[in-house]
Design a protein around this motif. Structure first.
Motif, PDB file in Angstrom:
ATOM      1  N   HIS A  70     -42.594 -14.954 -25.466  1.00  0.00           N
ATOM      2  CA  HIS A  70     -43.785 -15.233 -24.597  1.00  0.00           C
ATOM      3  C   HIS A  70     -43.534 -15.645 -23.109  1.00  0.00           C
ATOM      4  O   HIS A  70     -44.161 -15.318 -22.177  1.00  0.00           O
ATOM      5  CB  HIS A  70     -44.580 -16.163 -25.448  1.00  0.00           C
ATOM      6  N   GLN A  71     -42.152 -16.459 -22.866  1.00  0.00           N
ATOM      7  CA  GLN A  71     -41.750 -16.695 -21.880  1.00  0.00           C
ATOM      8  C   GLN A  71     -41.498 -15.462 -20.785  1.00  0.00           C
ATOM      9  O   GLN A  71     -41.896 -15.848 -19.637  1.00  0.00           O
ATOM     10  CB  GLN A  71     -40.568 -17.431 -21.775  1.00  0.00           C
ATOM     11  N   ALA A  72     -41.208 -14.478 -21.534  1.00  0.00           N
ATOM     12  CA  ALA A  72     -41.049 -13.329 -20.720  1.00  0.00           C
ATOM     13  C   ALA A  72     -42.057 -12.717 -20.171  1.00  0.00           C
ATOM     14  O   ALA A  72     -41.929 -11.829 -19.145  1.00  0.00           O
ATOM     15  CB  ALA A  72     -40.209 -12.218 -21.373  1.00  0.00           C
ATOM     16  N   VAL A  73     -43.427 -13.012 -20.683  1.00  0.00           N
ATOM     17  CA  VAL A  73     -44.501 -12.242 -20.164  1.00  0.00           C
ATOM     18  C   VAL A  73     -45.704 -13.448 -19.586  1.00  0.00           C
ATOM     19  O   VAL A  73     -46.523 -13.003 -19.050  1.00  0.00           O
ATOM     20  CB  VAL A  73     -45.194 -11.264 -21.125  1.00  0.00           C
ATOM     21  N   GLU A  74     -45.238 -14.524 -19.768  1.00  0.00           N
ATOM     22  CA  GLU A  74     -46.247 -15.616 -19.256  1.00  0.00           C
ATOM     23  C   GLU A  74     -46.343 -15.634 -17.787  1.00  0.00           C
ATOM     24  O   GLU A  74     -45.603 -15.821 -16.984  1.00  0.00           O
ATOM     25  CB  GLU A  74     -45.577 -17.105 -19.826  1.00  0.00           C
ATOM     26  N   PRO A  75     -47.571 -15.545 -17.259  1.00  0.00           N
ATOM     27  CA  PRO A  75     -47.739 -15.402 -15.774  1.00  0.00           C
ATOM     28  C   PRO A  75     -47.895 -16.763 -15.030  1.00  0.00           C
ATOM     29  O   PRO A  75     -47.320 -16.725 -13.776  1.00  0.00           O
ATOM     30  CB  PRO A  75     -49.218 -14.839 -15.639  1.00  0.00           C
ATOM     31  N   ASP A  76     -48.062 -17.685 -15.856  1.00  0.00           N
ATOM     32  CA  ASP A  76     -47.946 -19.193 -15.116  1.00  0.00           C
ATOM     33  C   ASP A  76     -46.659 -19.828 -14.974  1.00  0.00           C
ATOM     34  O   ASP A  76     -46.110 -20.031 -16.143  1.00  0.00           O
ATOM     35  CB  ASP A  76     -48.884 -20.134 -16.192  1.00  0.00           C
TER      36      ASP A  76
ATOM     37  N   ARG B 170     -44.072 -21.156 -18.005  1.00  0.00           N
ATOM     38  CA  ARG B 170     -42.752 -20.441 -18.014  1.00  0.00           C
ATOM     39  C   ARG B 170     -41.629 -21.428 -18.137  1.00  0.00           C
ATOM     40  O   ARG B 170     -40.702 -21.387 -18.826  1.00  0.00           O
ATOM     41  CB  ARG B 170     -42.440 -19.436 -16.963  1.00  0.00           C
ATOM     42  N   ASP B 171     -41.773 -22.632 -17.199  1.00  0.00           N
ATOM     43  CA  ASP B 171     -40.832 -23.634 -17.143  1.00  0.00           C
ATOM     44  C   ASP B 171     -40.938 -24.559 -18.271  1.00  0.00           C
ATOM     45  O   ASP B 171     -39.809 -24.887 -18.954  1.00  0.00           O
ATOM     46  CB  ASP B 171     -41.012 -24.447 -15.974  1.00  0.00           C
ATOM     47  N   ARG B 172     -42.212 -24.960 -18.819  1.00  0.00           N
ATOM     48  CA  ARG B 172     -42.049 -25.633 -19.977  1.00  0.00           C
ATOM     49  C   ARG B 172     -41.452 -24.744 -21.315  1.00  0.00           C
ATOM     50  O   ARG B 172     -40.837 -25.376 -22.093  1.00  0.00           O
ATOM     51  CB  ARG B 172     -43.644 -26.013 -20.146  1.00  0.00           C
ATOM     52  N   LEU B 173     -41.775 -23.412 -21.299  1.00  0.00           N
ATOM     53  CA  LEU B 173     -41.291 -22.697 -22.328  1.00  0.00           C
ATOM     54  C   LEU B 173     -39.507 -22.625 -22.502  1.00  0.00           C
ATOM     55  O   LEU B 173     -38.957 -22.605 -23.210  1.00  0.00           O
ATOM     56  CB  LEU B 173     -41.845 -21.467 -22.397  1.00  0.00           C
ATOM     57  N   GLY B 174     -39.018 -22.533 -21.091  1.00  0.00           N
ATOM     58  CA  GLY B 174     -37.770 -22.483 -20.880  1.00  0.00           C
ATOM     59  C   GLY B 174     -37.211 -23.726 -21.421  1.00  0.00           C
ATOM     60  O   GLY B 174     -36.026 -23.860 -21.844  1.00  0.00           O
TER      61      GLY B 174
END
Length: 358
Positions: free
Chosen positions: A300-306, A310-314
């Motif tokens: 999901h991180q790879a396609v998350e636009p926000d 993205r940083d939170r998922l990372g």
């Protein structure tokens, strides 16, 4: 179903290479998990037949025993294996095998189990792609509402024996709960179809938890209730992580039903997932489930636009990778793997290596 048909079924071929069932990365992993599922189902079907045989000695005329015999006689092997892995059936098996189980009580509970009808659920979740093959991943998973025996009141009673009681739902609330889960499944279909296929094999029913923790996960499985996943509601991409996380717990519980991964299962070590001492089986449960959880987060991180999300998922993935590396190290310090456990650990090692970029 005839016993000779079961003897010829492909479940008799035994377990697949357990390294393949750690992470759903390709069709081979999905096929290996389907084979594992059949082997586990075979184990439970045999346990049902043995329990019925024990009760037959003094209670052969009991209506519940007659109903089970008639039910299985009318089924082909595929249907019998699918029935044997329903959560109410595995729950009854575990209780009937307890040394203190009273035969009369077993028969009463068996009758209640037979009253459960997944088709009576007011809502279900399709754990497969629309227009799919209709195989294991296409089986709808009903929402257990607990509204009477037909809608799983016994299942909810069993599932609520722990710290987090399941919630009884009316039809409207069950539909809303199923819609949230369906959004998560549909997201997986787009971002990680193999992960959804594995989940569709491992998950057979859902129940709702009401103890919301905001965006923090609240979900669990019960070993004796195979295929039943309990979860609170969260955004779709977070529930997608919960789906594969709990599906993996179900999968590993199936492995444990068939084979011991370590020779010293009572040994303990520190689990970084809960920051406490845990038996090796619990640590393995955590390793396997968080491998899939972190992998789903990465998809999901790879396609998350926000960019904030993205940083939170990372950060989440990095935290889980660090915990996975520590858990693997701790496990290997004390574990005495069996040959099957060696293959499972080899799959974990490869998956953790890919997650960590190694």
């Amino acid at each position: 179903m005839r016993v000779k048909d079961l003897a010829a079924d492909r479940s008799a071929a035994g377990l697949p290479d357990l390294a393949l069932i750690v992470l759903a990365e390709d069709a081979a992993a999905v096929a290996a998990n389907e084979q594992l599922n059949r082997v586990v189902a075979r184990q439970y079907l045999v346990r049902v037949l043995r329990a019925v045989q024990r009760l037959d000695a003094e209670h052969r005329a009991d209506p519940a025993l007659s109903a089970v015999r008639e039910l299985l006689d009318a089924m082909d092997v595929d249907a019998a294996l699918a029935w044997a892995l329903r959560p109410e059936v595995t729950g009854w098996v575990w209780r009937s095998e307890a040394g203190s189980a009273d035969p009369v009580a077993q028969l009463r509970v068996l009758a209640d189990c037979l009253a459960y009808d997944p088709a009576a659920a007011p809502a279900s979740v399709r754990l497969g792609s629309p227009g799919g093959s209709g195989g294991p991943a296409g089986r709808p998973a009903p929402v257990v509402t607990g509204d009477g025996l037909a809608r799983g009141s016994l299942l909810l009673e069993w599932a609520s024996e722990g710290d987090e009681p399941a919630v009884r739902l009316d039809a409207a609330r069950a539909g809303a709960f199923a819609a949230r889960l369906q959004a998560a499944a549909d997201l997986l279909a787009e971002e990680w179809p193999e992960g959804l296929a594995m989940a569709g094999t491992d998950i057979r029913a859902f129940a709702a938890l009401g103890g919301h923790r905001g965006l923090k996960p609240l979900n669990f499985s019960v070993h004796g209730l195979r295929g039943l996943v309990l979860t609170s509601e969260r955004p779709a991409y977070m529930l997608a992580q919960s789906l594969v996380h709990e599906a993996t717990h179900q999968r590993f519980s199936g492995v444990l039903d068939c084979v011991a991964p370590v020779r010293n299962p009572k040994a303990t070590h520190h689990s970084p997932f809960v920051d406490a001492e845990r038996p090796l089986g619990h640590i393995l449960h955590g390793i396997l489930s968080f491998i899939n959880d972190a992998y789903a987060a990465g998809r999901h991180q790879a396609v998350e636009p926000d960019p904030v999300e993205r940083d939170r998922l990372g950060r989440y993935r990095q935290q889980k990778v660090e915990q996975l590396l520590a858990a693997e190290k701790n496990l290997l310090e004390v574990a005495e793997p069996t040959p099957a456990g060696e293959r499972l650990l080899a799959g974990c090692r490869d998956a953790i290596g890919r997650l960590s970029g190694g």
